[in-house]
Design a protein around this motif. Structure first.
Motif, short mmCIF file in Angstrom:
data_model
loop_
_atom_site.label_atom_id
_atom_site.label_comp_id
_atom_site.label_asym_id
_atom_site.label_seq_id
_atom_site.Cartn_x
_atom_site.Cartn_y
_atom_site.Cartn_z
N UNK A 31 0.87 -1.16 -0.13
CA UNK A 31 0.13 -0.01 -0.10
C UNK A 31 0.83 1.22 0.03
N UNK A 32 0.43 2.40 -0.54
CA UNK A 32 0.93 3.62 -0.44
C UNK A 32 -0.18 4.73 0.05
N UNK A 33 0.00 4.88 1.13
CA UNK A 33 -0.89 5.93 1.76
C UNK A 33 -0.15 7.32 1.60
N UNK A 34 -1.00 8.05 0.68
CA UNK A 34 -0.62 9.53 0.51
C UNK A 34 -1.32 10.49 1.10
N UNK A 35 -0.86 11.38 1.86
CA UNK A 35 -1.62 12.66 2.36
C UNK A 35 -1.11 13.82 2.19
N UNK A 36 -1.53 14.91 2.40
CA UNK A 36 -1.11 16.31 2.01
C UNK A 36 -0.63 16.27 0.57
N UNK A 37 -1.50 15.83 -0.42
CA UNK A 37 -1.16 15.74 -1.74
C UNK A 37 -1.10 17.11 -2.43
N UNK A 38 0.03 17.36 -3.21
CA UNK A 38 0.22 18.59 -4.01
C UNK A 38 0.05 18.21 -5.44
N UNK A 39 -0.25 19.49 -6.12
CA UNK A 39 -0.43 19.26 -7.89
C UNK A 39 0.81 18.59 -8.40
N UNK A 40 2.24 18.87 -7.59
CA UNK A 40 3.14 18.07 -8.32
C UNK A 40 3.24 16.85 -7.93
N UNK A 41 2.49 16.23 -7.31
CA UNK A 41 2.38 14.65 -7.13
C UNK A 41 1.73 14.15 -8.13
N UNK A 42 1.03 14.76 -9.02
CA UNK A 42 0.40 14.25 -10.15
C UNK A 42 1.25 13.42 -11.17
N UNK A 43 0.92 12.18 -11.32
CA UNK A 43 1.80 11.26 -12.04
C UNK A 43 1.12 9.95 -12.22
N UNK A 44 1.72 8.97 -12.96
CA UNK A 44 1.27 7.50 -12.66
C UNK A 44 2.20 6.92 -11.88
N UNK A 45 1.58 6.27 -10.99
CA UNK A 45 2.30 5.62 -9.97
C UNK A 45 2.25 4.13 -10.44
N UNK A 46 3.31 3.45 -10.41
CA UNK A 46 3.93 2.27 -10.65
C UNK A 46 4.31 1.45 -9.42
N UNK A 47 3.85 0.20 -9.22
CA UNK A 47 4.44 -0.67 -8.36
C UNK A 47 5.12 -1.69 -8.88
N UNK A 48 6.40 -2.02 -8.28
CA UNK A 48 7.24 -2.92 -8.59
C UNK A 48 7.72 -3.96 -7.64
N UNK A 49 8.12 -5.17 -7.79
CA UNK A 49 8.64 -6.19 -7.26
C UNK A 49 9.99 -6.78 -7.33
N UNK A 50 10.49 -6.84 -6.54
CA UNK A 50 12.14 -7.27 -6.74
C UNK A 50 11.98 -8.78 -5.92
N UNK A 51 12.69 -9.73 -6.66
CA UNK A 51 12.96 -11.00 -6.33
C UNK A 51 14.23 -11.20 -5.86
N UNK A 52 15.30 -10.06 -5.78
CA UNK A 52 16.72 -10.35 -5.52
C UNK A 52 17.07 -9.27 -4.62
N UNK A 53 18.34 -9.44 -3.75
CA UNK A 53 18.60 -8.46 -2.86
C UNK A 53 19.12 -7.18 -3.96
N UNK A 54 18.82 -6.14 -3.35
CA UNK A 54 19.04 -4.86 -3.95
C UNK A 54 18.62 -3.66 -2.94
N UNK A 55 19.04 -2.61 -3.33
CA UNK A 55 18.53 -1.36 -2.69
C UNK A 55 17.38 -0.85 -2.86
N UNK A 56 16.53 -1.26 -3.88
CA UNK A 56 15.17 -0.96 -3.84
C UNK A 56 14.88 0.32 -4.34
N UNK A 57 15.83 1.29 -4.52
CA UNK A 57 15.46 2.62 -4.83
C UNK A 57 15.84 2.89 -6.31
N UNK A 58 16.15 1.94 -6.80
CA UNK A 58 16.19 2.07 -8.55
C UNK A 58 15.32 1.22 -9.29
N UNK A 59 14.87 1.83 -10.16
CA UNK A 59 13.97 0.95 -11.10
C UNK A 59 14.63 -0.22 -11.68
#
Length: 123
Positions: free
Chosen positions: A79-107
């Motif tokens: 889940x991603x609970x978003x609050x205090x949303x701003x116009x600059x938060x407008x975007x398509x949001x994608x979820x991803x899954x990693x099966x390997x050890x990684x930093x998780x901050x890079x696509x």
């Protein structure tokens, strides 16, 4: 593995929105899950991620204090609970899954992606 994202929509600035992403995977294969977003004309950027076993979370600076990532361990839902949303938060949001050890901050750390869900924040 398939990921199904949902929960996007239109909201006024300052409002909340909660995104969900369900994965059809064996829990033993999940290293972590995360959310990225892509605004028109911009690159995809990291929003938040969570390690599945220990539930350690990571956030982009713009998400800290406003967004909360969480998981349902039994159902492999993030889940991603978003609050205090701003116009600059407008975007398509994608979820991803990693099966390997990684930093998780890079696509590049992710093996599977959902179809994306549109979030529109009006001023």
């Amino acid at each position: 593995v398939q990921l199904q994202a949902s929960g996007g929509g239109s909201v006024h600035a300052g409002g909340p929105l909660k995104l969900s992403c369900a994965a059809s995977a064996r829990i033993s294969t999940v290293y972590g899950m995360g959310w990225f977003r892509q605004a028109p004309g911009k690159d995809r950027e990291f929003v938040a991620a969570i390690h599945w076993s220990g539930a350690t979370t990571y956030y982009a600076d713009f998400a800290k204090g406003r967004f909360i990532i969480s998981r349902d361990n039994a159902k492999i839902i993030v889940y991603l609970q978003m609050s205090s949303l701003k116009p600059e938060d407008t975007a398509v949001y994608y979820c991803g899954m990693s099966s390997r050890g990684s930093l998780l901050s890079s696509a590049n750390d992710y093996d599977y992606w959902g179809q994306g869900t549109l979030v529109t924040v009006s001023s």
